[in-house]
Design an enzyme around this catalytic site. Sequence first.
Site, mmCIF file in Angstrom:
data_model
loop_
_atom_site.group_PDB
_atom_site.id
_atom_site.type_symbol
_atom_site.label_atom_id
_atom_site.label_comp_id
_atom_site.label_asym_id
_atom_site.label_seq_id
_atom_site.Cartn_x
_atom_site.Cartn_y
_atom_site.Cartn_z
ATOM 1 N N HIS A 134 36.976 17.019 44.068
ATOM 2 C CA HIS A 134 37.733 15.862 44.183
ATOM 3 C C HIS A 134 37.388 14.613 42.941
ATOM 4 O O HIS A 134 37.920 14.109 43.250
ATOM 5 C CB HIS A 134 36.685 15.586 45.230
ATOM 6 C CG HIS A 134 35.545 15.459 45.276
ATOM 7 N ND1 HIS A 134 34.405 15.747 45.739
ATOM 8 C CD2 HIS A 134 35.260 13.569 44.590
ATOM 9 C CE1 HIS A 134 33.299 15.378 45.394
ATOM 10 N NE2 HIS A 134 33.481 13.685 45.085
ATOM 11 N N ASP A 173 34.869 22.861 46.604
ATOM 12 C CA ASP A 173 34.498 21.667 46.009
ATOM 13 C C ASP A 173 33.698 21.563 44.832
ATOM 14 O O ASP A 173 33.274 20.783 44.287
ATOM 15 C CB ASP A 173 33.534 20.207 47.067
ATOM 16 C CG ASP A 173 34.239 18.816 46.062
ATOM 17 O OD1 ASP A 173 35.417 18.403 45.699
ATOM 18 O OD2 ASP A 173 33.508 17.908 46.618
ATOM 19 N N GLY A 244 29.958 8.489 42.458
ATOM 20 C CA GLY A 244 29.634 8.750 40.665
ATOM 21 C C GLY A 244 28.994 9.645 40.376
ATOM 22 O O GLY A 244 28.351 10.530 39.220
ATOM 23 N N ASN A 245 27.496 10.613 41.430
ATOM 24 C CA ASN A 245 27.347 11.581 41.218
ATOM 25 C C ASN A 245 27.917 12.988 41.430
ATOM 26 O O ASN A 245 26.903 14.038 41.053
ATOM 27 C CB ASN A 245 25.987 11.236 42.372
ATOM 28 C CG ASN A 245 24.793 10.916 41.384
ATOM 29 O OD1 ASN A 245 24.401 10.058 42.198
ATOM 30 N ND2 ASN A 245 24.091 10.935 40.668
ATOM 31 N N SER A 246 28.974 12.970 41.780
ATOM 32 C CA SER A 246 29.712 13.757 42.169
ATOM 33 C C SER A 246 29.956 14.722 41.236
ATOM 34 O O SER A 246 30.194 14.229 40.299
ATOM 35 C CB SER A 246 31.441 13.172 42.974
ATOM 36 O OG SER A 246 31.056 12.934 43.716
#
Length: 337
Positions: A134, A173, A244-246
């Site tokens: 994503h 993901d 933002g950690n994704s």
Amino acid sequence: ESECRMLKQLLASCLAVALLTCPAVADVVELSTGQKLEGEILKETEQTLFLDIGVDILKIPVTSVKNRTRAGAGTQPAVAVKKDAVYSTAKLPQRSVKELVVEYGSGVVLVQTPGGLGSGFIINDRGYCVTNYHVVERETKIAITVFQPGQDGRFIKRRIDDVKIVALNPYFDLALLEIPKQYDLQVRPVFLAADNSHNEGDSVFAIGNPLGLERSVSQGIVSTKHRNFEGVVYIQTTAQINPGNSGGPLFNSRGEVIGVTNMKMTSGEGLGFAIPITYVKHFLDNLEAFAFDKNNTNSGYRYLDAPRRLNSAKPSAEKPASPQKDAATETTTAGSK
């Protein structure tokens, strides 16, 4: 004759002491203060090493251990490299979070697209980088910022454009990117955990870029490693996960990646989730099944044009919204897009 008898007894005593204090297979424990201890590790917990030095058993705090190796084996960890060198696994010694961040923090990167930003981590010296699907969903213009340690202890930022998409797996993901070859830049890959041996209560920490705050470190524990959302198992952790950690790594107390952070529970705190390393390895082991082709994308999703309005003679130029990747109605992906 008496002197000869005494000499033999002395030699026998020395031999007995040598056998007592020098086990056949010894571990060398290097402390953060520089001293080295050699003996047999009898037991290991998250807080303490129990080292048998022959005449006594020492209790050594894990936070005081800088490195641990087999006697005569050098200082390199036991590393298993895949034959195609896509990623490496390792069994590393337990160390403090501070030491591990210094050692492996430069392998964590900032992923930027026109639609937002996320995190990722480098898995080999060819510049392959794992992140969330994503984070790069419906994007082809991707840049990565790497953080290299400088001489004064600070990290030097370097932005690299024209990053290539290698493979995509929307269901789990996951995405794999490739950083263009930089001849004046030495990347620092991280190691994946060799197995799924982490358990509830084990210490973990995450490195990422929440809300654009670069290289933020958050620490916590594994709440459960069997959280199920829509048929997919996630690691639940108290380590803070924010937009933002994704795509960033979730490390264990050895500095091995055990998961990829990808979402949090919006209605509470300390409810973060990560994709288990078993799913990540399956994705990387079968890249040909998820390979990205910019001329014929095979990502699992097909985006259709929005339907025309009945009272409009011209087709609408507005594009449909992207489908949500949320694993549940109360969760949100941790990307800032």
